[in-house]
Structure formats: structure tokens, C-alpha cells
Design an enzyme around this catalytic site. Sequence first.
Site, PDB file in Angstrom:
ATOM      1  N   HIS A  31       0.848  -1.193   0.000  1.00  0.00           N
ATOM      2  CA  HIS A  31       0.000   0.000   0.000  1.00  0.00           C
ATOM      3  C   HIS A  31       0.885   1.245   0.000  1.00  0.00           C
ATOM      4  O   HIS A  31       1.894   1.297   0.708  1.00  0.00           O
ATOM      5  CB  HIS A  31      -0.894   0.017   1.241  1.00  0.00           C
ATOM      6  CG  HIS A  31      -1.743   1.249   1.337  1.00  0.00           C
ATOM      7  ND1 HIS A  31      -2.910   1.391   0.618  1.00  0.00           N
ATOM      8  CD2 HIS A  31      -1.591   2.396   2.039  1.00  0.00           C
ATOM      9  CE1 HIS A  31      -3.436   2.571   0.881  1.00  0.00           C
ATOM     10  NE2 HIS A  31      -2.656   3.210   1.738  1.00  0.00           N
ATOM     11  N   ASP A  76     -15.929   2.127   6.731  1.00  0.00           N
ATOM     12  CA  ASP A  76     -14.988   3.126   6.213  1.00  0.00           C
ATOM     13  C   ASP A  76     -15.622   3.938   5.095  1.00  0.00           C
ATOM     14  O   ASP A  76     -15.400   5.148   4.998  1.00  0.00           O
ATOM     15  CB  ASP A  76     -13.693   2.459   5.718  1.00  0.00           C
ATOM     16  CG  ASP A  76     -12.751   3.500   5.133  1.00  0.00           C
ATOM     17  OD1 ASP A  76     -12.326   4.391   5.902  1.00  0.00           O
ATOM     18  OD2 ASP A  76     -12.470   3.474   3.918  1.00  0.00           O
ATOM     19  N   ARG A 118     -15.973  12.299   6.692  1.00  0.00           N
ATOM     20  CA  ARG A 118     -14.723  13.026   6.975  1.00  0.00           C
ATOM     21  C   ARG A 118     -14.451  14.063   5.896  1.00  0.00           C
ATOM     22  O   ARG A 118     -13.972  15.162   6.172  1.00  0.00           O
ATOM     23  CB  ARG A 118     -13.549  12.045   7.043  1.00  0.00           C
ATOM     24  CG  ARG A 118     -13.517  11.232   8.319  1.00  0.00           C
ATOM     25  CD  ARG A 118     -12.526  10.096   8.209  1.00  0.00           C
ATOM     26  NE  ARG A 118     -11.168  10.536   7.993  1.00  0.00           N
ATOM     27  CZ  ARG A 118     -10.237   9.821   7.346  1.00  0.00           C
ATOM     28  NH1 ARG A 118     -10.517   8.634   6.849  1.00  0.00           N
ATOM     29  NH2 ARG A 118      -9.028  10.287   7.197  1.00  0.00           N
ATOM     30  N   SER A 141      -8.785   3.948   8.625  1.00  0.00           N
ATOM     31  CA  SER A 141      -9.354   3.880   7.276  1.00  0.00           C
ATOM     32  C   SER A 141      -8.502   2.974   6.386  1.00  0.00           C
ATOM     33  O   SER A 141      -9.007   2.067   5.718  1.00  0.00           O
ATOM     34  CB  SER A 141      -9.428   5.301   6.709  1.00  0.00           C
ATOM     35  OG  SER A 141      -9.743   5.292   5.350  1.00  0.00           O
ATOM     36  N   LYS A 151      -9.247  -1.618   5.592  1.00  0.00           N
ATOM     37  CA  LYS A 151      -9.396  -2.200   4.256  1.00  0.00           C
ATOM     38  C   LYS A 151      -8.296  -3.217   3.982  1.00  0.00           C
ATOM     39  O   LYS A 151      -8.525  -4.277   3.426  1.00  0.00           O
ATOM     40  CB  LYS A 151      -9.375  -1.084   3.207  1.00  0.00           C
ATOM     41  CG  LYS A 151     -10.642  -0.237   3.245  1.00  0.00           C
ATOM     42  CD  LYS A 151     -10.582   0.965   2.348  1.00  0.00           C
ATOM     43  CE  LYS A 151      -9.702   2.033   2.899  1.00  0.00           C
ATOM     44  NZ  LYS A 151      -9.867   3.382   2.399  1.00  0.00           N
TER      45      LYS A 151
HETATM   46  N1  URA Z   1      -6.422   6.619   2.240  1.00  0.00           N
HETATM   47  C1  URA Z   1      -7.487   6.038   2.862  1.00  0.00           C
HETATM   48  O1  URA Z   1      -7.946   4.993   2.450  1.00  0.00           O
HETATM   49  N2  URA Z   1      -8.007   6.647   3.930  1.00  0.00           N
HETATM   50  C2  URA Z   1      -7.537   7.804   4.427  1.00  0.00           C
HETATM   51  O2  URA Z   1      -8.043   8.276   5.399  1.00  0.00           O
HETATM   52  C3  URA Z   1      -6.431   8.405   3.781  1.00  0.00           C
HETATM   53  C4  URA Z   1      -5.883   7.777   2.692  1.00  0.00           C
END
Ligand code: URA
Length: 437
Positions: free
Chosen positions: A85, A164, A171, A186, A190
Site C-alpha cells: 500500500h 470506512d 470526513r 481507514s 481495508k
Molecule cells: N487513504 C485512505 O484509504 N483513507 C484515508 O483516510 C487516507 C488515505
Amino acid sequence: MNDFNVYEVLNRKRRGAPMESREIEQFIDLYTRGDIPDYQMSALLMAVAINGMTTAEMATLTQSMLRSGEQWRLRDEYDFIADKHSTGGVGDKVSLVLSPWVAACGIRIGMLSGRGLGHTGGTLDKLEAIPGFNARLSRPDFERCLKDVGCVISTSTEGIAPADKKIYALRDVTGTVESLPLITASIMSKKLAMGASALVLDVKTGSGAFMRLYQDSRALALSLIAAAEGSGTRVEALITDMDRPLGVAAGNANEIIETFEVLKGHGPADVQEVTRAQAERVLVMSGRFDEKSANLKLAETLESGAALECARRWIAAQGGDPAVIDDYSLLPQPRKVLEVKAPQSGYITFIDTYQAGMFTVDLGAGRKRADDVIDYAAGVLFDRKSGDAVASGDVIARIQLGDRARHQSELTARFLSFVTFGDEAPEAKPLIHEHLK
Ligand code: URA
């Protein structure tokens, strides 16, 4: 609802007291089911953004968000499966290069990836520049690609971390995006929902990163690692430089071309270096390689063309036309290319990479609103970057215009507004700053 008192919980969090695990779990559960309204979740998000969270609260928040949806636990199905990631940057095509390269080394890698966010490009958007490429795979198709080719990149399905999805949208409109625990939960909810054996995080730092300051990037890396504690997914992070665009190309189709060039052994050295460093960690974390053998294997698969061959099979497996690898004219083409010339001799001392990213978005390569349509041919080629010597009149960049009309002189002036020139070369900075685990 039981005796859970939302008002009391909000009141205590506002005063700075930590929430109990059960309170966080219930808050997320009730909100996901629609039993807590947006205004109360907004209040919680603001209290968290202002007061922060303890590591224990943040870990519970991550787990609660992850449990709001499907848990794939892919690590139970394979001996080893990797994930990677990036926190996002400009010209960051590392996932695209790394996936087939690692797969060619015999390591399975799957990613549930994202689209462009703010000034940063999105891996899925780039892949969708390839004619026919399907970046919205069902779970069976995701697994088929993983089994047949060894690598796959797709969007996160509806079932992954629905909490999320709801919270992120809130947000976005409540000024609570930039909060360390909220960002951590967040991202990791995932990632942990896919359930890889190991996850390598590329945490960017510098003017083109979400966390511009080094100490903030480091704090994010440590927070992301801490959130995975006890999850079954081992996590390591590399903090890499985003104070300059990565590679030459920033956009979508142009980054696909650059990806193939790196896999052919010709791409920009910085893309190769940052990708190799992360690929090395993936290979070492598999337990099948040490650092030396990982690097030998990476060199061998690049030189033999095995990594490129894997990219061909991967693109075909996701419905794309693999002929694009040999014929770039099959990709969306810019209608016009504007050259940006150095106004003076000397050195490029700085490119404000956030501004460079926003410039690329404004050309049409990214979205400003969720329903914006991407112009895949639009983008920028940074022919010269920070530290490069230039003579007055040298071409330092090429602006690739897609279908949307632009005022050309304004574009070159705007480009030059975020590039700084000087008489002396700036201090050379490493691309890989730190390795954390
Ligand atoms: N990427 C995400 O998936 N969530 C965030 O809050 C910031 C970057």
C-alpha cells in the site's frame, strides 16, 4: 438499542477521556447499521480529530471498521500472499511495476487498491487507461487472477469495510480527513480485511505527500504498523521521498507506458530504485529469500523479461489488451504537447510536488469531484527534476493535453510557478529514508 448512551460517550470524548473498546465497537456497529445518525458520528470524528486516540483506541477502531464487512483472510488459503500500500504521491506507479515483478519471482501478491485522492494519482485510474482493463473484479475473479497469474489489482468491493465508506464520506465534508487515528483506521481496516500474510507500506514524505513533514510521515508509519498488531498480517514500512515527482510521467496512460519501460529495463532509475526496495521487502517477508537472494532474483526476472511477461499475462487476465506493451499507440494519446522551457540557466532546486499534482489533476488526469471523468491521455512529463542542471531554453517538462481545451500560455506560466531555480545544486536527498517494522 441497549443502554449505550451516545450522548455520554461523545461528551466524554470531547473532554479528552479515552473511549472504552466496547464503546468504539458499538459506535461503529450502530453507525454502519444506520442506528446512529451522521451528525453524531460527525461529532465523534471531530472529537477524535482534535483530541486524538490512544494506540489501544485506534487499534479497536481499526478492528471495528474491518469487522463491519467481509474478511477475506487470504493468508489462510495460500502459503504466503503479499499486499502493498502507498499513502499516495505524484507519479507513483510503484504498485504497477512491483506486482508483476514480484509475481515473476514466485510470490503471490494481491491488492485492493484505490482511486486518485486529492492531488495524488490512483493506481486503478492508471490501469483503466489500458483498453478493456477491468479494475472492478468480483472476489472469485480476483482469486482466479491471483491463482493463474500470481498478481492482481482491483477496487475494494462493496463488502469490504462498509464502515470506512460511510465514515470517509463524512470526513471529507467535516474537515476531519487529516487525523492520524482516522487515517490509520481507514487504511488498515481495508488492508486487514483482505488479510494478506504480509503487507509492505510505502509511506511518502515531502511536498507531494499527505504527510509533508518527516516526523508526521514517521508517526503515520508507526501508527499503521501498530494497527496491525495481532491481526495475523505482518507489516513493514518504508518511508520514501515524495518531495519530487517519482519518475518522469505523472498522469494515467503516460504512467502505464513508464511502468512498461521499467519492466523492460529502460525506465527511470528512481522508479526502479523505490520499487526494488519494496519488492525486496516483499520477497524477504515471504521467508523464501534473504536480502541478497531477493535482489538476485529481482535482477534476474527483470533482465530475463520474466517480469514483463508476467505483466502481459496479468493485463490479459483482467480483460486488458496486452498488445499495449508493444504498441503504446493503443493507449489514449495526447492531442497536443506543450513544452515548458527553463527561463534561466542553473539548477532546478525544488518542484512543489503538491502543486505539480494539482496541476496534473486540473489537466484532467484526476478528479476534483467524485463524478469527474478522467482524461487518460492528459498528464505531465517531468524531463528535468530537482537537482538537474539546466541551460536557459532547455525543455524541462512536456504538458500532455487530452480532450479538454486549455489556455496554453497560462499552463506553462502556472507550471513554472511551482518550479524553483537557483545557481547551486540543492543537497541530494535519498529516495528511501527509513525502514520500520
Ligand atoms: N487513504 C485512505 O484509504 N483513507 C484515508 O483516510 C487516507 C488515505
